[in-house]
Design a protein around this motif. Structure first.
Motif, PDB file in Angstrom:
ATOM      1  N   MET A   1      -5.469  23.730   0.384  1.00 52.67           N
ATOM      2  CA  MET A   1      -5.798  24.869  -0.468  1.00 52.67           C
ATOM      3  C   MET A   1      -4.555  25.345  -1.208  1.00 52.67           C
ATOM      4  N   TYR A   2      -4.798  26.060  -2.288  1.00 51.13           N
ATOM      5  CA  TYR A   2      -3.619  26.606  -2.955  1.00 51.13           C
ATOM      6  C   TYR A   2      -3.920  27.941  -3.638  1.00 51.13           C
ATOM      7  N   VAL A   3      -2.880  28.741  -3.707  1.00 44.23           N
ATOM      8  CA  VAL A   3      -2.988  30.063  -4.317  1.00 44.23           C
ATOM      9  C   VAL A   3      -2.952  29.905  -5.831  1.00 44.23           C
ATOM     10  N   LYS A   4      -3.920  30.499  -6.506  1.00 39.21           N
ATOM     11  CA  LYS A   4      -3.944  30.420  -7.977  1.00 39.21           C
ATOM     12  C   LYS A   4      -3.283  31.632  -8.607  1.00 39.21           C
ATOM     13  N   SER A   5      -3.527  32.796  -7.999  1.00 39.84           N
ATOM     14  CA  SER A   5      -2.880  33.981  -8.568  1.00 39.84           C
ATOM     15  C   SER A   5      -2.746  35.086  -7.534  1.00 39.84           C
ATOM     16  N   LEU A   6      -1.836  35.972  -7.821  1.00 43.39           N
ATOM     17  CA  LEU A   6      -1.564  37.090  -6.918  1.00 43.39           C
ATOM     18  C   LEU A   6      -1.352  38.339  -7.762  1.00 43.39           C
ATOM     19  N   ASN A   7      -1.969  39.421  -7.327  1.00 41.46           N
ATOM     20  CA  ASN A   7      -1.753  40.695  -8.018  1.00 41.46           C
ATOM     21  C   ASN A   7      -1.336  41.747  -6.991  1.00 41.46           C
ATOM     22  N   LEU A   8      -0.269  42.447  -7.299  1.00 46.25           N
ATOM     23  CA  LEU A   8       0.238  43.468  -6.375  1.00 46.25           C
ATOM     24  C   LEU A   8       0.343  44.807  -7.095  1.00 46.25           C
ATOM     25  N   LYS A   9      -0.255  45.815  -6.481  1.00 42.10           N
ATOM     26  CA  LYS A   9      -0.138  47.173  -7.037  1.00 42.10           C
ATOM     27  C   LYS A   9       0.489  48.079  -5.988  1.00 42.10           C
ATOM     28  N   SER A  10       1.597  48.701  -6.355  1.00 42.63           N
ATOM     29  CA  SER A  10       2.305  49.629  -5.458  1.00 42.63           C
ATOM     30  C   SER A  10       2.612  49.007  -4.102  1.00 42.63           C
ATOM     31  N   PHE A  11       2.927  47.718  -4.103  1.00 45.56           N
ATOM     32  CA  PHE A  11       3.298  47.019  -2.870  1.00 45.56           C
ATOM     33  C   PHE A  11       4.818  46.854  -2.844  1.00 45.56           C
ATOM     34  N   ARG A  12       5.474  47.380  -1.787  1.00 47.74           N
ATOM     35  CA  ARG A  12       6.946  47.307  -1.666  1.00 47.74           C
ATOM     36  C   ARG A  12       7.628  47.730  -2.978  1.00 47.74           C
ATOM     37  N   ASN A  13       8.484  46.856  -3.557  1.00 43.81           N
ATOM     38  CA  ASN A  13       9.205  47.260  -4.767  1.00 43.81           C
ATOM     39  C   ASN A  13       8.381  47.047  -6.047  1.00 43.81           C
ATOM     40  N   TYR A  14       7.159  46.497  -5.916  1.00 39.60           N
ATOM     41  CA  TYR A  14       6.381  46.160  -7.117  1.00 39.60           C
ATOM     42  C   TYR A  14       5.428  47.285  -7.526  1.00 39.60           C
ATOM     43  N   ASP A  15       5.414  47.567  -8.838  1.00 40.85           N
ATOM     44  CA  ASP A  15       4.515  48.582  -9.394  1.00 40.85           C
ATOM     45  C   ASP A  15       3.142  47.979  -9.624  1.00 40.85           C
ATOM     46  N   ASN A  16       3.141  47.004 -10.542  1.00 38.78           N
ATOM     47  CA  ASN A  16       1.911  46.287 -10.844  1.00 38.78           C
ATOM     48  C   ASN A  16       2.307  44.938 -11.433  1.00 38.78           C
ATOM     49  N   VAL A  17       2.220  43.901 -10.625  1.00 40.22           N
ATOM     50  CA  VAL A  17       2.585  42.559 -11.121  1.00 40.22           C
ATOM     51  C   VAL A  17       1.440  41.583 -10.865  1.00 40.22           C
ATOM     52  N   SER A  18       1.291  40.649 -11.819  1.00 37.24           N
ATOM     53  CA  SER A  18       0.320  39.567 -11.646  1.00 37.24           C
ATOM     54  C   SER A  18       1.069  38.271 -11.888  1.00 37.24           C
ATOM     55  N   VAL A  19       0.808  37.283 -11.055  1.00 33.65           N
ATOM     56  CA  VAL A  19       1.514  36.022 -11.233  1.00 33.65           C
ATOM     57  C   VAL A  19       0.591  34.866 -10.881  1.00 33.65           C
ATOM     58  N   SER A  20       0.663  33.796 -11.678  1.00 36.79           N
ATOM     59  CA  SER A  20      -0.158  32.608 -11.415  1.00 36.79           C
ATOM     60  C   SER A  20       0.695  31.547 -10.749  1.00 36.79           C
ATOM     61  N   PHE A  21       0.084  30.799  -9.848  1.00 33.14           N
ATOM     62  CA  PHE A  21       0.820  29.735  -9.155  1.00 33.14           C
ATOM     63  C   PHE A  21       0.075  28.411  -9.282  1.00 33.14           C
ATOM     64  N   GLU A  22       0.805  27.351  -8.980  1.00 36.83           N
ATOM     65  CA  GLU A  22       0.205  26.009  -9.006  1.00 36.83           C
ATOM     66  C   GLU A  22       0.495  25.318  -7.679  1.00 36.83           C
ATOM     67  N   PRO A  23      -0.234  24.208  -7.420  1.00 34.93           N
ATOM     68  CA  PRO A  23       0.069  23.460  -6.198  1.00 34.93           C
ATOM     69  C   PRO A  23       1.509  22.932  -6.252  1.00 34.93           C
ATOM     70  N   GLY A  24       2.031  22.477  -5.154  1.00 38.81           N
ATOM     71  CA  GLY A  24       3.393  21.934  -5.123  1.00 38.81           C
ATOM     72  C   GLY A  24       4.390  22.979  -4.671  1.00 38.81           C
ATOM     73  N   ILE A  25       5.666  22.711  -4.952  1.00 40.78           N
ATOM     74  CA  ILE A  25       6.718  23.615  -4.490  1.00 40.78           C
ATOM     75  C   ILE A  25       6.953  24.722  -5.517  1.00 40.78           C
ATOM     76  N   ASN A  26       6.819  25.948  -5.084  1.00 42.63           N
ATOM     77  CA  ASN A  26       7.082  27.115  -5.940  1.00 42.63           C
ATOM     78  C   ASN A  26       8.315  27.837  -5.413  1.00 42.63           C
ATOM     79  N   PHE A  27       9.401  27.724  -6.156  1.00 40.52           N
ATOM     80  CA  PHE A  27      10.622  28.426  -5.755  1.00 40.52           C
ATOM     81  C   PHE A  27      10.589  29.860  -6.265  1.00 40.52           C
TER      82      PHE A  27
END
Ligand SMILES: Nc1ncnc2c1ncn2[C@@H]1O[C@H](COP(=O)(O)OP(=O)(O)O)[C@@H](O)[C@H]1O
Ligand SMILES: [Mg+2]
Length: 365
Positions: A1-27
């Protein structure tokens, strides 16, 4: 399985971020304190319903905010389906959503997005309290079998009652005998699974460790206060004899001296104890191999590769070892790996790169 996207609101230091990911190594790169660990912690949280850090859920909410919201979208190759896991954390508690429906129990969150993780506190896994290693075994078995956790919680309850009985100056021998029998029944179920797990992990760890440290051998051992597993009747009899022998010592110490709560997982590299003889780097490699063995086990049981979360795994490892780890990971499932030193990224060819700067996540490659 793999993560396609992540959205964080008011989590730790993040206000509101969205990020897309792909399979493989994500640095995930960034200077110290930019939020690399926080980002992978969010993925871990959505997979296992808690943080890998020893912190309260409230600490995850951005300072000065009242709640945090996390959403992850992942793709399961096995089911050929996309799913959403959401979480809301408030000062009063947390709630999880699977495909937008509220999950009734936290235990039901486990096992949807399967993952295995390595965080810097696990460097000392083999030097830490045995309790940490038992926790590792229990969590691993808990993901693999739900019945295991049920027996474990029953064991803890009986153990508490037995210790209470022992602590009374005039304890009731009949009550104690009943509790002992019940405890041994749970011991059998738990120890059998723990022995089995360590045996399986040993084979896997050996293969993995050989790839990152070709000339050395890593061996795991489940060290138990209990006899080897035979059939349940023989086991029960043997443990009852052991308890009989410990009777006077238990009466003095007023606690249960035999059982799975006193067992441990030990490891040796080339016959040297990891906890007392091996370097921090060697401990890191051994723990890494162990966590990757768990990933293989999850893959065998669930029929697809779990995601791999590695926080700061490459620190204080030399270039050869870093290269070997990355070569190993290239063959594995989707991996999230945080690094502070950008130089180490180029030790592999196929990777995606995300940089964190000023609480924003930017795809660089
Ligand atoms: N609840 C929170 N609210 C706001 N900021 C936080 C919170 N928890 C941690 N941080 C901030 O996150 C930063 C640490 O992030 P971390 O992910 O550990 O960094 P690193 O990139 O070194 O891994 C620190 O600056 C800390 O102040
Ligand atoms: Mg960090």
């Amino acid at each position: 399985m793999y993560v396609k996207s992540l959205n964080l609101k008011s989590f730790r230091n993040y206000d509101n971020v969205s990020v897309s990911f792909e399979p493989g190594i994500n640095f995930i790169v960034g200077n110290n304190g930019t939020g690399k660990t926080n980002l992978v912690e969010a993925i871990y949280f959505l997979s296992l319903s808690r943080s890998f850090k020893k912190c309260s859920d409230e600490d995850l909410i951005k300072r000065d905010k009242t709640s945090a919201e996390l959403t992850i979208e992942y793709f399961s190759e096995k089911d050929k389906e996309e799913h959403l896991i959401g979480a809301t954390i408030t000062k009063k508690g947390k709630a999880f959503y699977f495909d937008r429906e509220k999950v009734p129990q936290l235990s039901k969150v486990l096992g949807n997005l399967s993952s295995t993780s390595y965080d810097p506190s696990s460097v000392f896994m083999f030097k830490d309290d045995p309790q940490e290693r038992r926790r590792f075994l229990d969590e691993t078995l808990g993901v693999l079998s739900k019945d295991y956790l049920y027996t474990l919680s029953r064991y803890k309850k009986i153990l508490k009652e037995r210790n209470t009985a022992l602590s009374q100056s005039e304890y009731d021998r009949d009550v104690l005998a009943v509790l002992t029998k019940e405890l041994i029944k749970c011991d059998y179920i738990i120890a059998k699974q723990r022995f089995g797990l360590v045996e399986r992990l040993n084979t896997l760890v050996d293969e993995i460790f050989r790839e990152i440290e070709p000339n050395k051998k890593l061996v795991l051992k489940y060290v138990s206060t209990l006899p080897n597993i035979t059939d349940s009747k023989t086991f029960m009899e043997q443990v009852e004899i052991l308890f009989e022998k410990k009777k006077s010592e238990e009466a003095i110490k007023k606690c249960t001296l035999i059982g799975i709560h006193r067992d441990d997982l030990k490891a040796k590299i080339d016959n040297q104890d990891l906890d007392s003889y091996c370097s921090q780097g060697q401990n890191r490699l051994a723990t890494f191999a162990l966590k990757m063995a768990v990933a293989k086990l999850i893959e065998e049981i669930k029929g697809e590769k779990p995601i791999i979360i590695l926080d700061d795994v490459l620190s204080d490892l030399d270039i050869t070892r870093c290269k070997n780890i990355l070569m190993y990971l290239e063959k594995g499932g989707q991996t999230f790996i945080t690094v502070a030193e950008i130089g180490k990224v180029e030790l592999t060819k196929n990777y995606k790169l995300y940089e964190i700067d000023n609480n924003e996540i930017v795809r660089r490659r």
